[in-house]
Structure formats: structure tokens, C-alpha cells
Design a protein around this motif. Sequence first.
Motif, short mmCIF file in Angstrom:
data_model
loop_
_atom_site.label_atom_id
_atom_site.label_comp_id
_atom_site.label_asym_id
_atom_site.label_seq_id
_atom_site.Cartn_x
_atom_site.Cartn_y
_atom_site.Cartn_z
N SER A 137 0.84 -1.20 0.00
CA SER A 137 0.00 0.00 0.00
C SER A 137 0.87 1.25 0.00
N THR A 138 0.27 2.37 -0.35
CA THR A 138 1.02 3.63 -0.37
C THR A 138 1.44 4.02 1.04
N GLU A 139 0.60 3.69 2.03
CA GLU A 139 0.95 4.00 3.44
C GLU A 139 2.17 3.19 3.87
N THR A 140 2.18 1.92 3.50
CA THR A 140 3.32 1.05 3.83
C THR A 140 4.57 1.53 3.10
N ARG A 141 4.41 1.90 1.84
CA ARG A 141 5.55 2.36 1.04
C ARG A 141 6.14 3.64 1.64
N ALA A 142 5.27 4.56 2.06
CA ALA A 142 5.74 5.82 2.64
C ALA A 142 6.47 5.57 3.96
N ALA A 143 5.92 4.69 4.78
CA ALA A 143 6.56 4.38 6.07
C ALA A 143 7.90 3.70 5.84
N ARG A 144 7.95 2.80 4.85
CA ARG A 144 9.21 2.10 4.55
C ARG A 144 10.26 3.07 4.00
N GLU A 145 9.84 4.02 3.17
CA GLU A 145 10.78 5.01 2.64
C GLU A 145 11.33 5.90 3.76
N ARG A 146 10.46 6.26 4.69
CA ARG A 146 10.91 7.08 5.83
C ARG A 146 11.93 6.31 6.67
N LEU A 147 11.67 5.05 6.89
CA LEU A 147 12.60 4.21 7.64
C LEU A 147 13.91 4.05 6.86
N SER A 148 13.83 3.87 5.56
CA SER A 148 15.03 3.77 4.73
C SER A 148 15.88 5.02 4.84
N ALA A 149 15.23 6.17 4.85
CA ALA A 149 15.96 7.43 4.98
C ALA A 149 16.66 7.50 6.34
N GLY A 150 15.98 7.06 7.38
CA GLY A 150 16.58 7.08 8.71
C GLY A 150 17.73 6.11 8.84
N LEU A 151 17.61 4.95 8.20
CA LEU A 151 18.67 3.95 8.26
C LEU A 151 19.80 4.26 7.28
N ARG A 152 19.50 5.11 6.30
CA ARG A 152 20.44 5.42 5.23
C ARG A 152 20.78 4.18 4.41
N ASP A 153 19.80 3.28 4.35
CA ASP A 153 19.93 2.03 3.61
C ASP A 153 18.55 1.38 3.55
N GLU A 154 18.40 0.39 2.73
CA GLU A 154 17.15 -0.35 2.67
C GLU A 154 17.01 -1.22 3.91
N PRO A 155 15.82 -1.22 4.53
CA PRO A 155 15.63 -2.11 5.69
C PRO A 155 15.66 -3.57 5.23
N PRO A 156 15.96 -4.47 6.13
CA PRO A 156 15.97 -5.89 5.77
C PRO A 156 14.60 -6.34 5.26
N SER A 157 14.58 -7.38 4.46
CA SER A 157 13.32 -7.86 3.88
C SER A 157 12.36 -8.34 4.95
N SER A 158 12.85 -8.74 6.10
CA SER A 158 11.97 -9.19 7.18
C SER A 158 11.07 -8.06 7.69
#
Length: 75
Positions: free
Chosen positions: A2-23
Motif C-alpha cells: 500500500s502507499t501507506e506502507t511504502r511511505a513508512a518504509r521510505e521514511r525508515l530507509s531514509a533514517g537507516l540510510r539504507d534499505e531495511p531488511p526484507s523481514s
Amino acid sequence: MSTETRAARERLSAGLRDEPPSSFDQLTPDQLTTLADALERQRASRAAGLTEAAEEALKLVPALARGPVRRILFR
């Protein structure tokens, strides 16, 4: 995803400065947002602590040299 999930994942990616693990795909958008918020708070807290420690360390520098040393360190 969903767009909500995608936005939350992108925000987390920005904070981690990397892609979060697939889990992390198993987490809900609310959980991802909570994790991103916690990461941002931790980074802000750490930055504030480092700034405070640097200011305390400058007290060890003779008064006449503090200005130039501060400018060198905190450009």
C-alpha cells in the motif's frame, strides 16, 4: 504494498540510510512509523549529547583560543 506502507518504509530507509531488511516487510505501517520515530529520536539525542560534550571540552581550551578552535571544529 500500500502507499501507506511504502511511505513508512521510505521514511525508515531514509533514517537507516539504507534499505531495511526484507523481514521488515512483515511489519505494519504503524510499526514501521514507530520504528522510524524511535530512530529519529535516538539520532537527535545522540547529536545533542555530542554537541554538549564538545562544548564541555572547549572549556579546557584557553579562553583566547576558544573562538578559533570552535570555528575550526564546527565549520
